[in-house]
Design a protein around this motif. Structure first.
Motif, short mmCIF file in Angstrom:
data_model
loop_
_atom_site.label_atom_id
_atom_site.label_comp_id
_atom_site.label_asym_id
_atom_site.label_seq_id
_atom_site.Cartn_x
_atom_site.Cartn_y
_atom_site.Cartn_z
N SER A 233 -32.34 -28.38 -57.64
CA SER A 233 -32.84 -27.84 -58.90
C SER A 233 -31.77 -26.93 -59.53
CB SER A 233 -34.12 -27.03 -58.67
OG SER A 233 -33.82 -25.83 -57.98
N PHE A 234 -31.97 -26.62 -60.79
CA PHE A 234 -31.04 -25.71 -61.47
C PHE A 234 -31.02 -24.37 -60.75
CE2 PHE A 234 -30.36 -22.25 -64.45
CZ PHE A 234 -29.10 -22.57 -64.94
N GLY A 235 -32.18 -23.87 -60.35
CA GLY A 235 -32.27 -22.58 -59.65
C GLY A 235 -31.53 -22.59 -58.33
N GLN A 236 -31.67 -23.68 -57.58
CA GLN A 236 -30.95 -23.79 -56.31
C GLN A 236 -29.45 -23.82 -56.57
OE1 GLN A 236 -33.00 -27.38 -55.07
NE2 GLN A 236 -33.92 -26.28 -53.32
N GLY A 237 -29.04 -24.58 -57.57
CA GLY A 237 -27.62 -24.65 -57.91
C GLY A 237 -27.07 -23.30 -58.33
N PHE A 238 -27.83 -22.59 -59.16
CA PHE A 238 -27.40 -21.27 -59.58
C PHE A 238 -27.29 -20.34 -58.38
CE2 PHE A 238 -28.46 -16.90 -60.69
CZ PHE A 238 -27.40 -16.61 -61.55
#
Length: 174
Positions: A75-80
């Motif tokens: 997810s974007f959050g995991q990537g961030f």
């Protein structure tokens, strides 16, 4: 069917820590190479952008590793989170190394930066009093700026890279 207990899925923190340490080692090596070639890694020039490119590449590799070791999604959050933790760990380790290097190994390396700053200000017609005040505050706040701006750029890099490397799970519930 049982999952193999020896192949646990990577977590955001474990991936961030691993690649943060890798990034720190690469960053320190890059700084040492710059110093060996006669360049000051604390002065702003085009060579500093090479470090940013290396950081971006390592965040991309961290994201790839996370997806490859897990279910193929991120997810974007995991990537961030991975990008931020990676760069933050690298910033902390690199900052400690830089502090030790500038205070115990090559104590004059920052003096070169201060002298260049003073010369640049003098060339622009600044008074000696203004130059002295600017250098006094710069010396006092150098390490604060080092970490604050490093943290700011880690957020920016993590956000931008995550936009392009995220891979949403189409089956995930919202």
């Amino acid at each position: 069917m049982e999952e193999n207990a020896t192949t646990a899925k990577p977590t955001v923190l474990s991936t961030g820590l691993k690649y943060g340490l890798i990034m720190a080692v690469v960053s320190i090596a890059f700084s040492m190479i710059r110093i060996a070639l006669g360049s000051n890694p604390f002065q702003s020039d085009w060579k500093g952008w090479i470090g940013a490119v290396i950081s971006i590449a390592l965040v991309v590799l961290a994201h790839k590793s996370f997806k490859d070791g897990g279910d193929g999604f991120m997810s974007f959050g995991q990537g961030f989170g991975i990008g931020f933790v990676s760069i933050l760990i690298s910033l902390l380790v690199g900052g400690i190394f830089s502090y030790v290097y500038t205070h115990f190994v090559d104590t004059g390396i920052l003096e070169e930066v201060w002298q260049k700053t003073a010369d640049d200000m003098e060339a622009k017609g600044q008074s000696q009093e203004t130059i002295d005040t600017a250098l006094t505050w710069t010396k006092k706040l150098f390490w604060v700026f080092y970490f604050v701006f490093g943290g700011f750029f880690s957020v920016i890099i993590a956000l931008i890279v995550s936009i392009f490397t995220q891979k949403k799970n189409p089956e995930a519930s919202v």
